[in-house]
Design a protein around this motif. Sequence first.
Motif, PDB file in Angstrom:
ATOM      1  N   ALA A   9       2.312  -3.023  -0.934  1.00 16.52           N
ATOM      2  CA  ALA A   9       1.191  -2.277  -0.368  1.00 16.52           C
ATOM      3  C   ALA A   9       1.584  -0.816  -0.261  1.00 16.52           C
ATOM      4  N   VAL A  68       5.621   2.971   0.420  1.00 18.43           N
ATOM      5  CA  VAL A  68       5.540   1.783  -0.431  1.00 18.43           C
ATOM      6  C   VAL A  68       6.257   0.654   0.307  1.00 18.43           C
ATOM      7  N   LEU A  69       5.509  -0.421   0.586  1.00 19.38           N
ATOM      8  CA  LEU A  69       6.063  -1.477   1.432  1.00 19.38           C
ATOM      9  C   LEU A  69       5.970  -2.833   0.763  1.00 19.38           C
ATOM     10  N   THR A  70       6.846  -3.727   1.206  1.00 23.94           N
ATOM     11  CA  THR A  70       6.813  -5.102   0.713  1.00 23.94           C
ATOM     12  C   THR A  70       7.284  -6.034   1.817  1.00 23.94           C
TER      13      THR A  70
END
Lengths: 253, 66
Positions: free
Chosen positions: B33, B59-61
Motif C-alpha cells: 500500500a 510504501v508499506l507491506t
Amino acid sequence: MADDPLVIAGREFGSRLVLGTGGAANMSVLERALLASGTELTTVAIRRMDTGERTGVLDLLARHGIEPLPNTAGCRSAAEAVLTAQLAREALGTSWVKLEVVADDRTLLPDPIELLDAAEQLVDDGFTVLAYTNDDPVLARKLADAGCAAVMPLGSPIGTGLGIGNPHNIEMIVAEAPVPVILDAGIGTASEAALAMELGCDGVLLASAVTRADDPPRMAEAMRLGVAAGRHARLSGRIPKRFWAQASSPDPD
Amino acid sequence: MTVFVNGERRELPEGATLAGLLEQWGVPPSGVAVAVDGAVVTRASWAATTLSDGVAVEVLTAVQGG
C-alpha cells in the motif's frame, strides 16, 4: 470443534485460537507453530517496506489458507490507526482490522478515548473492526455499540505472560457483549487460554506465549488443546463450588 | 525536485508519476500500500498521480506482528 464454529461478522472459523505472528525467530518456526495451532486467522503488522522486498509472511499464510488479520500496532492516535487500517485494506484487500491504539510503550495499554474514536470512524468507513481493549466492561459495551464486530479485552499487558488479571471483569464483558469476545494479550501458558474459554470468551488471541516459548510448535499445540478444553468445559456446565466435602462413592455398608 | 520515499531523499524529474517512481523502486505486484502525504493512493491511481516537490511517499507491506 467443527460443529462449534467461531462466528465473527457472519464468517465462520473452525478454530477459536487466533495466533499473532510477531516474535518468531524465523519463518520456519513460525510456519510449524501456525500449523500446530490449527489457527485460521492470524495477525500481521503494517510497516515500511525495504526496497523491492516482500517479507514472506503473506506468502506463508496464503500457502496454508490462513487469513491475515492486519493490526494497527504501534498507533497512538485515532488518526494514525485509521490511516494504518486504510493502508492495510489497500495492501491486503481485506476490510477486517484488529484495531489497536495504545497509550504508551511502557504499558502498551489501550488508550480508550482514541480507541473508541478510531472504532467509530472505521465502522463508518465500512471496516469490520475487532477492537483490542482494556478489561473494562463499560468500554467493551461502548465499542460493541459503535459497531465493532468483536471486542478483544486484554488478560494483562501485551507480552507480559501474566495471564488473566481480572477474571471477573472478563466474565462481565462476556455477560453483556452482543458480539464475540476474544481474550487478547497476556496469556502465558495453556491453562490461561483454557481459563479464558471457561470464563465464556469466544476465542483467544495470543502471540508471544507461542513465538517466544522455547519450543513454539509444541506450545502452539498446547494452546490449541487448552482452548478446546476450556471451550468444552464452558459448554459442559461445571459443578457448583461447595464449602464442605461431598462423597463421590456410596456410604460404607 | 526532491521527494522522500520511506524517509529517504530521492531526486526526480519534474512531472514524475507515482507509478514511475514505484516501478523504479521495485515495488512487487501485490501486498503493498502507498500513501502520499498521509493519504492512501490506491494502485489504480498510481499512474495518474503526479508527484510534486517535497512530498512524502510511504510504501508499506505486511510484516510479522501482533
